[in-house]
Design a protein around this motif. Structure first.
Motif, PDB file in Angstrom:
ATOM      1  N   HIS A 144     -23.968  66.005  16.297  1.00 52.92           N
ATOM      2  CA  HIS A 144     -23.612  64.704  15.736  1.00 52.92           C
ATOM      3  C   HIS A 144     -22.788  64.824  14.464  1.00 52.92           C
ATOM      4  CE1 HIS A 144     -26.746  62.251  18.105  1.00 52.92           C
ATOM      5  NE2 HIS A 144     -26.351  63.310  18.760  1.00 52.92           N
ATOM      6  N   ASN A 145     -22.339  65.989  14.147  1.00 55.34           N
ATOM      7  CA  ASN A 145     -21.510  66.171  12.963  1.00 55.34           C
ATOM      8  C   ASN A 145     -20.053  66.299  13.398  1.00 55.34           C
ATOM      9  OD1 ASN A 145     -20.221  66.882  10.651  1.00 55.34           O
ATOM     10  ND2 ASN A 145     -21.397  68.745  10.270  1.00 55.34           N
ATOM     11  N   HIS A 146     -19.297  65.245  13.165  1.00 55.61           N
ATOM     12  CA  HIS A 146     -17.912  65.230  13.623  1.00 55.61           C
ATOM     13  C   HIS A 146     -17.031  66.182  12.841  1.00 55.61           C
ATOM     14  CE1 HIS A 146     -17.989  61.258  16.048  1.00 55.61           C
ATOM     15  NE2 HIS A 146     -19.142  61.895  16.127  1.00 55.61           N
ATOM     16  N   ASP A 147     -17.558  66.717  11.755  1.00 55.14           N
ATOM     17  CA  ASP A 147     -16.785  67.694  10.991  1.00 55.14           C
ATOM     18  C   ASP A 147     -17.044  69.114  11.461  1.00 55.14           C
ATOM     19  OD1 ASP A 147     -15.544  65.824   9.291  1.00 55.14           O
ATOM     20  OD2 ASP A 147     -17.411  65.638   8.171  1.00 55.14           O
ATOM     21  N   ASN A 148     -18.013  69.246  12.329  1.00 54.57           N
ATOM     22  CA  ASN A 148     -18.357  70.568  12.842  1.00 54.57           C
ATOM     23  C   ASN A 148     -17.618  70.801  14.154  1.00 54.57           C
ATOM     24  OD1 ASN A 148     -19.517  72.984  13.440  1.00 54.57           O
ATOM     25  ND2 ASN A 148     -21.523  72.157  13.963  1.00 54.57           N
ATOM     26  N   ASN A 149     -16.455  71.430  14.049  1.00 54.18           N
ATOM     27  CA  ASN A 149     -15.609  71.635  15.227  1.00 54.18           C
ATOM     28  C   ASN A 149     -15.257  73.105  15.392  1.00 54.18           C
ATOM     29  OD1 ASN A 149     -15.178  68.793  16.056  1.00 54.18           O
ATOM     30  ND2 ASN A 149     -14.312  68.635  14.013  1.00 54.18           N
ATOM     31  N   PRO A 150     -16.220  73.919  15.773  1.00 56.77           N
ATOM     32  CA  PRO A 150     -15.947  75.347  15.934  1.00 56.77           C
ATOM     33  C   PRO A 150     -14.905  75.589  17.015  1.00 56.77           C
ATOM     34  CG  PRO A 150     -18.144  74.796  16.758  1.00 56.77           C
ATOM     35  CD  PRO A 150     -17.619  73.574  16.096  1.00 56.77           C
ATOM     36  N   ALA A 151     -14.116  76.623  16.800  1.00 52.73           N
ATOM     37  CA  ALA A 151     -12.979  76.903  17.688  1.00 52.73           C
ATOM     38  C   ALA A 151     -13.417  77.199  19.117  1.00 52.73           C
ATOM     39  CB  ALA A 151     -12.174  78.066  17.131  1.00 52.73           C
ATOM     40  N   ASP A 152     -14.637  77.696  19.276  1.00 50.44           N
ATOM     41  CA  ASP A 152     -15.080  78.028  20.634  1.00 50.44           C
ATOM     42  C   ASP A 152     -15.623  76.810  21.373  1.00 50.44           C
ATOM     43  OD1 ASP A 152     -17.438  77.572  19.340  1.00 50.44           O
ATOM     44  OD2 ASP A 152     -18.367  79.485  19.859  1.00 50.44           O
ATOM     45  N   GLY A 153     -15.620  75.646  20.711  1.00 52.10           N
ATOM     46  CA  GLY A 153     -16.042  74.418  21.380  1.00 52.10           C
ATOM     47  C   GLY A 153     -17.535  74.309  21.577  1.00 52.10           C
ATOM     48  N   SER A 154     -18.302  75.140  20.886  1.00 49.58           N
ATOM     49  CA  SER A 154     -19.745  75.168  21.147  1.00 49.58           C
ATOM     50  C   SER A 154     -20.446  73.896  20.681  1.00 49.58           C
ATOM     51  CB  SER A 154     -20.372  76.389  20.471  1.00 49.58           C
ATOM     52  OG  SER A 154     -20.078  76.383  19.093  1.00 49.58           O
ATOM     53  N   ASN A 155     -19.785  73.121  19.848  1.00 43.70           N
ATOM     54  CA  ASN A 155     -20.426  71.872  19.394  1.00 43.70           C
ATOM     55  C   ASN A 155     -19.930  70.659  20.171  1.00 43.70           C
ATOM     56  OD1 ASN A 155     -22.189  70.409  17.740  1.00 43.70           O
ATOM     57  ND2 ASN A 155     -20.515  69.761  16.428  1.00 43.70           N
ATOM     58  N   TRP A 156     -19.076  70.902  21.148  1.00 44.93           N
ATOM     59  CA  TRP A 156     -18.506  69.787  21.888  1.00 44.93           C
ATOM     60  C   TRP A 156     -19.111  69.669  23.264  1.00 44.93           C
ATOM     61  CZ3 TRP A 156     -13.067  72.098  20.825  1.00 44.93           C
ATOM     62  CH2 TRP A 156     -12.691  71.829  19.500  1.00 44.93           C
ATOM     63  N   GLU A 157     -19.181  68.429  23.703  1.00 48.19           N
ATOM     64  CA  GLU A 157     -19.561  68.171  25.078  1.00 48.19           C
ATOM     65  C   GLU A 157     -18.693  67.010  25.534  1.00 48.19           C
ATOM     66  OE1 GLU A 157     -23.632  67.073  25.555  1.00 48.19           O
ATOM     67  OE2 GLU A 157     -23.696  67.907  27.557  1.00 48.19           O
ATOM     68  N   LEU A 158     -18.043  67.174  26.674  1.00 48.42           N
ATOM     69  CA  LEU A 158     -17.236  66.078  27.193  1.00 48.42           C
ATOM     70  C   LEU A 158     -18.135  65.129  27.976  1.00 48.42           C
ATOM     71  CD1 LEU A 158     -13.963  67.874  28.346  1.00 48.42           C
ATOM     72  CD2 LEU A 158     -14.387  66.595  26.257  1.00 48.42           C
ATOM     73  N   LEU A 159     -18.087  63.870  27.573  1.00 47.55           N
ATOM     74  CA  LEU A 159     -18.887  62.852  28.257  1.00 47.55           C
ATOM     75  C   LEU A 159     -17.990  61.665  28.570  1.00 47.55           C
ATOM     76  CD1 LEU A 159     -22.095  62.716  26.014  1.00 47.55           C
ATOM     77  CD2 LEU A 159     -21.799  63.957  28.149  1.00 47.55           C
ATOM     78  N   CYS A 160     -18.208  61.050  29.718  1.00 47.91           N
ATOM     79  CA  CYS A 160     -17.482  59.820  30.005  1.00 47.91           C
ATOM     80  C   CYS A 160     -18.001  58.746  29.059  1.00 47.91           C
ATOM     81  CB  CYS A 160     -17.662  59.407  31.463  1.00 47.91           C
ATOM     82  SG  CYS A 160     -19.260  58.695  31.853  1.00 47.91           S
ATOM     83  N   VAL A 161     -17.225  57.688  28.872  1.00 43.20           N
ATOM     84  CA  VAL A 161     -17.594  56.688  27.872  1.00 43.20           C
ATOM     85  C   VAL A 161     -18.976  56.099  28.141  1.00 43.20           C
ATOM     86  CG1 VAL A 161     -15.278  56.060  27.093  1.00 43.20           C
ATOM     87  CG2 VAL A 161     -16.213  55.008  29.151  1.00 43.20           C
ATOM     88  N   TYR A 162     -19.331  55.984  29.415  1.00 39.90           N
ATOM     89  CA  TYR A 162     -20.631  55.383  29.758  1.00 39.90           C
ATOM     90  C   TYR A 162     -21.774  56.302  29.353  1.00 39.90           C
ATOM     91  CZ  TYR A 162     -17.332  52.731  32.484  1.00 39.90           C
ATOM     92  OH  TYR A 162     -16.259  51.994  32.850  1.00 39.90           O
ATOM     93  N   CYS A 163     -21.634  57.563  29.753  1.00 42.44           N
ATOM     94  CA  CYS A 163     -22.695  58.505  29.427  1.00 42.44           C
ATOM     95  C   CYS A 163     -22.755  58.746  27.925  1.00 42.44           C
ATOM     96  CB  CYS A 163     -22.478  59.820  30.161  1.00 42.44           C
ATOM     97  SG  CYS A 163     -22.709  59.652  31.939  1.00 42.44           S
ATOM     98  N   HIS A 164     -21.592  58.708  27.277  1.00 48.72           N
ATOM     99  CA  HIS A 164     -21.568  58.914  25.832  1.00 48.72           C
ATOM    100  C   HIS A 164     -22.329  57.780  25.147  1.00 48.72           C
ATOM    101  CE1 HIS A 164     -18.978  60.502  22.264  1.00 48.72           C
ATOM    102  NE2 HIS A 164     -20.272  60.533  22.015  1.00 48.72           N
ATOM    103  N   ASP A 165     -22.058  56.587  25.610  1.00 51.31           N
ATOM    104  CA  ASP A 165     -22.741  55.412  25.081  1.00 51.31           C
ATOM    105  C   ASP A 165     -24.244  55.546  25.304  1.00 51.31           C
ATOM    106  OD1 ASP A 165     -21.990  53.035  23.754  1.00 51.31           O
ATOM    107  OD2 ASP A 165     -22.851  51.942  25.441  1.00 51.31           O
ATOM    108  N   ASN A 166     -24.564  55.935  26.522  1.00 47.87           N
ATOM    109  CA  ASN A 166     -25.948  56.138  26.920  1.00 47.87           C
ATOM    110  C   ASN A 166     -26.635  57.156  26.028  1.00 47.87           C
ATOM    111  OD1 ASN A 166     -27.383  54.831  28.780  1.00 47.87           O
ATOM    112  ND2 ASN A 166     -27.200  56.375  30.374  1.00 47.87           N
ATOM    113  N   GLU A 167     -25.932  58.263  25.829  1.00 52.41           N
ATOM    114  CA  GLU A 167     -26.462  59.361  25.036  1.00 52.41           C
ATOM    115  C   GLU A 167     -26.863  58.858  23.648  1.00 52.41           C
ATOM    116  OE1 GLU A 167     -26.988  62.399  25.962  1.00 52.41           O
ATOM    117  OE2 GLU A 167     -27.471  63.278  24.024  1.00 52.41           O
ATOM    118  N   HIS A 168     -25.989  58.046  23.073  1.00 50.09           N
ATOM    119  CA  HIS A 168     -26.279  57.595  21.711  1.00 50.09           C
ATOM    120  C   HIS A 168     -27.335  56.502  21.698  1.00 50.09           C
ATOM    121  CE1 HIS A 168     -23.402  59.885  19.233  1.00 50.09           C
ATOM    122  NE2 HIS A 168     -22.824  60.056  20.396  1.00 50.09           N
TER     123      HIS A 168
END
Ligand SMILES: [Zn+2]
Ligand SMILES: [Zn+2]
Length: 130
Positions: free
Chosen positions: A65-89
């Motif tokens: 949940h830290n938008h400033d944490n963007n490691p180059a290997d993408g380990s902090n990212w997860e691609l979610l569709c807008v629905y699931c992203h909304d759901n997740e939050h």
């Protein structure tokens, strides 16, 4: 003779704010593009696949949940569709709300201001007789 109006610093401040916002937008765009380059275009929840026509519905979720944490290997990212992203939050919001409610319930259970009242009334042998 025209007088100088308004402190020049206000305009400068506006520019700084605008710059900061632009930088933030650029950065947000950058990490999204990086994430889309790095990760398969698949929603991490519903596994829906995306292509160029609908990839705008695919969003980058930050696992911590830290938008400033963007490691180059993408380990902090997860691609979610807008629905699931909304759901997740909203799920997290519900969980937080649930915890708070549970806490209240527990507190209410352990704190019963009228717990003795019945005993007191009974002890007086009043209303229980009939
Ligand atoms: Zn999804
Ligand atoms: Zn997210």
């Amino acid at each position: 003779m025209p007088t100088k109006r308004g402190p020049p610093d206000a305009a400068r401040l506006d520019r700084i704010v605008a710059d900061a916002r632009r930088a933030r937008e650029a950065r947000d765009k950058t990490y999204r593009e990086r994430a889309l380059k790095l990760l398969p275009w698949i929603c991490g929840r519903c596994t829906r696949e995306f292509d160029r026509s609908n990839v705008h519905q695919l969003t980058v979720h930050h696992k911590d949940h830290n938008h400033d944490n963007n490691p180059a290997d993408g380990s902090n990212w997860e691609l979610l569709c807008v629905y699931c992203h909304d759901n997740e939050h909203s799920r997290e919001r519900d969980a937080a709300a649930g915890d708070a409610a549970a806490g209240d319930a527990a507190a209410a259970a352990s704190h019963r201001p009228f717990a003795n009242l019945a005993d007191l009334l009974k002890g007086r042998g009043g209303p229980g007789r009939a």
